[in-house]
Design a protein around this motif. Structure first.
Motif, PDB file in Angstrom:
ATOM      1  N   TRP A 123       0.843  -1.187   0.000  1.00  0.00           N
ATOM      2  CA  TRP A 123       0.000   0.000   0.000  1.00  0.00           C
ATOM      3  C   TRP A 123       0.874   1.231   0.000  1.00  0.00           C
ATOM      4  O   TRP A 123       1.967   1.201   0.569  1.00  0.00           O
ATOM      5  CB  TRP A 123      -0.888   0.000   1.255  1.00  0.00           C
ATOM      6  N   ARG A 124       0.419   2.270  -0.659  1.00  0.00           N
ATOM      7  CA  ARG A 124       1.184   3.515  -0.657  1.00  0.00           C
ATOM      8  C   ARG A 124       0.227   4.698  -0.736  1.00  0.00           C
ATOM      9  O   ARG A 124      -0.895   4.569  -1.219  1.00  0.00           O
ATOM     10  CB  ARG A 124       2.187   3.560  -1.803  1.00  0.00           C
ATOM     11  N   HIS A 125       0.661   5.819  -0.181  1.00  0.00           N
ATOM     12  CA  HIS A 125      -0.175   7.029  -0.190  1.00  0.00           C
ATOM     13  C   HIS A 125       0.749   8.229  -0.115  1.00  0.00           C
ATOM     14  O   HIS A 125       1.704   8.236   0.657  1.00  0.00           O
ATOM     15  CB  HIS A 125      -1.126   7.016   1.016  1.00  0.00           C
ATOM     16  N   VAL A 126       0.443   9.245  -0.913  1.00  0.00           N
ATOM     17  CA  VAL A 126       1.164  10.520  -0.807  1.00  0.00           C
ATOM     18  C   VAL A 126       0.132  11.610  -0.545  1.00  0.00           C
ATOM     19  O   VAL A 126      -0.781  11.822  -1.354  1.00  0.00           O
ATOM     20  CB  VAL A 126       1.964  10.862  -2.087  1.00  0.00           C
ATOM     21  N   ALA A 127       0.243  12.239   0.625  1.00  0.00           N
ATOM     22  CA  ALA A 127      -0.671  13.338   0.954  1.00  0.00           C
ATOM     23  C   ALA A 127       0.005  14.651   0.565  1.00  0.00           C
ATOM     24  O   ALA A 127       1.210  14.815   0.762  1.00  0.00           O
ATOM     25  CB  ALA A 127      -0.975  13.342   2.448  1.00  0.00           C
ATOM     26  N   GLU A 128      -0.801  15.551  -0.006  1.00  0.00           N
ATOM     27  CA  GLU A 128      -0.264  16.866  -0.379  1.00  0.00           C
ATOM     28  C   GLU A 128      -0.942  17.933   0.467  1.00  0.00           C
ATOM     29  O   GLU A 128      -2.169  17.941   0.599  1.00  0.00           O
ATOM     30  CB  GLU A 128      -0.517  17.147  -1.856  1.00  0.00           C
ATOM     31  N   VAL A 129      -0.145  18.800   1.063  1.00  0.00           N
ATOM     32  CA  VAL A 129      -0.685  19.904   1.851  1.00  0.00           C
ATOM     33  C   VAL A 129      -0.104  21.206   1.293  1.00  0.00           C
ATOM     34  O   VAL A 129       1.087  21.265   0.988  1.00  0.00           O
ATOM     35  CB  VAL A 129      -0.322  19.795   3.346  1.00  0.00           C
ATOM     36  N   GLY A 174      -5.171  21.048   3.588  1.00  0.00           N
ATOM     37  CA  GLY A 174      -4.755  19.639   3.625  1.00  0.00           C
ATOM     38  C   GLY A 174      -4.808  19.117   5.041  1.00  0.00           C
ATOM     39  O   GLY A 174      -5.276  19.795   5.956  1.00  0.00           O
ATOM     40  N   ASP A 175      -4.314  17.923   5.200  1.00  0.00           N
ATOM     41  CA  ASP A 175      -4.474  17.181   6.447  1.00  0.00           C
ATOM     42  C   ASP A 175      -3.410  17.542   7.495  1.00  0.00           C
ATOM     43  O   ASP A 175      -2.213  17.527   7.207  1.00  0.00           O
ATOM     44  CB  ASP A 175      -4.381  15.678   6.092  1.00  0.00           C
ATOM     45  N   TYR A 176      -3.869  17.818   8.697  1.00  0.00           N
ATOM     46  CA  TYR A 176      -2.970  18.190   9.805  1.00  0.00           C
ATOM     47  C   TYR A 176      -1.905  17.118  10.030  1.00  0.00           C
ATOM     48  O   TYR A 176      -0.712  17.423  10.154  1.00  0.00           O
ATOM     49  CB  TYR A 176      -3.824  18.364  11.066  1.00  0.00           C
ATOM     50  N   PHE A 177      -2.331  15.848  10.055  1.00  0.00           N
ATOM     51  CA  PHE A 177      -1.374  14.779  10.353  1.00  0.00           C
ATOM     52  C   PHE A 177      -0.305  14.677   9.255  1.00  0.00           C
ATOM     53  O   PHE A 177       0.843  14.354   9.508  1.00  0.00           O
ATOM     54  CB  PHE A 177      -2.100  13.439  10.517  1.00  0.00           C
ATOM     55  N   ALA A 178      -0.728  14.972   8.033  1.00  0.00           N
ATOM     56  CA  ALA A 178       0.239  14.918   6.923  1.00  0.00           C
ATOM     57  C   ALA A 178       1.310  15.986   7.110  1.00  0.00           C
ATOM     58  O   ALA A 178       2.483  15.774   6.781  1.00  0.00           O
ATOM     59  CB  ALA A 178      -0.478  15.104   5.585  1.00  0.00           C
ATOM     60  N   VAL A 179       0.924  17.146   7.680  1.00  0.00           N
ATOM     61  CA  VAL A 179       1.946  18.180   7.943  1.00  0.00           C
ATOM     62  C   VAL A 179       2.943  17.660   8.973  1.00  0.00           C
ATOM     63  O   VAL A 179       4.159  17.804   8.825  1.00  0.00           O
ATOM     64  CB  VAL A 179       1.308  19.483   8.457  1.00  0.00           C
TER      65      VAL A 179
END
Ligand SMILES: Nc1nc2c(ncn2[C@H]2C[C@H](O)[C@@H](COP(=O)(O)OP(=O)(O)OP(=O)(O)O)O2)c(=O)[nH]1
Length: 199
Positions: A123-129, A174-179
Motif C-alpha cells: 500500500w502507498r499514499h502521498v498526501a499533499e498539503v 490539507g491534512d494536519y497529520f500529513a503536515v
C-alpha cells in the motif's frame, strides 16, 4: 489484536502519532542515503511526490528484509517551493534562509507512506498539503529560530505546526497529520480494511 507495525523511521512524531492511536510499533530507522536517492531521482526528472514515495519505499524495503512477515511502514516528507525541493536545515542560519524563502508564499508538503511486507509493497499514499505563510520580518525569523531551533531542526519546513510554528501560517489546505509527517487517517483506514483494526 492490534497489528505489530515496524516503523522504518527515526521520526519521533511518527512514532508518537501511531502509538497515540493505540498501535504497537517497533521502531527500526532505515539508514538509506536519502541525498543520493533524491539526487538520482531528480536527475531523472522525478516529481517531488515521486521523490517522497520512492524514499519512503526505500526505507520500508530496507527494514522489511530484517523483519520477515511484518508490516513495515516507511515514510518521507518533501517540501517543495516553486519546483525546488528543500532539505532539513543543518544550522540555524540555514533555517533562517529557508524561512526567508517560504515567507509570504505558498509551499507544498508531500508526505509519503509505503507499507511493505516480505519485500512486497502492499500500500502507498502521498498526501499533499498547501501551506501559505504570512510575510515574516527578518527580525521575527531570527527570534523565532533562536527560540525554537532545538525543536524545528528536526522538521523539514523549519516549523512544528503543533507548536509556535502554527503562527507562521495564514492558510493550510490539507491534512494536519500529513503536515506532522504521517497521514494517519489513511493508514488507519487501510489497516481497518485489512481487518487488522476493529472499530
Ligand atoms: N512534530 C512535527 N514534526 C514535523 C512537522 N513538519 C515536519 N515534521 C517532521 C516529520 C519528520 O520527522 C521530518 C521530515 O523529514 P523526513 O521525512 O526525512 O523524516 P526523518 O528524517 O525525521 O525520519 P526518517 O527519514 O523517516 O528516519 O519533519 C511538524 O509540523 N511537527
Amino acid at each position: 489484536m492490534l497489528p505489530d507495525l515496524v516503523l522504518a523511521s527515526s521520526s519521533q512524531i511518527r512514532a508518537q502519532l501511531l502509538r497515540s492511536a493505540g498501535l504497537s510499533v517497533t521502531i527500526a530507522p532505515a539508514r538509506v542515503d536519502e541525498e543520493a536517492i533524491r539526487q538520482a531521482l531528480e536527475q531523472e526528472g522525478a516529481k517531488p511526490r515521486d521523490v517522497a514515495d520512492q524514499l519512503a519505499e526505500a526505507k520500508a524495503m530496507k527494514q522489511s528484509a530484517r523483519h520477515p512477515g511484518a508490516l513495515v511502514l516507511g515514510a518521507d516528507q518533501v517540501l517543495e517551493l516553486q519546483g525546488e525541493i528543500f532539505a532539513k536545515p543543518e544550522s540555524p542560519d540555514q533555517a533562517i534562509a529557508h524561512l526567508q524563502s517560504l515567507s509570504g508564499r505558498t509551499h507544498r508538503l508531500l508526505s509519503a507512506l509505503v507499507v511493505v511486507q516480505d519485500g512486497r509493497p502492499l500500500w502507498r499514499h502521498v498526501a499533499e498539503v498547501r501551506l501559505t505563510m504570512h510575510p515574516l520580518s527578518d527580525a521575527f525569523i531570527a527570534e523565532y529560530v533562536a527560540r525554537n531551533w532545538d525543536s524545528i531542526r528536526h522538521a523539514v519546513g523549519c516549523y512544528k505546526l503543533e507548536e509556535e510554528g502554527v503562527r507562521l501560517f495564514s492558510a493550510i489546505e490539507g491534512d494536519y497529520f500529513a503536515v506532522l509527517g504521517l497521514p494517519l487517517i489513511e493508514v488507519l483506514n487501510w489497516l481497518r480494511a485489512r481487518g487488522e483494526l476493529t472499530t
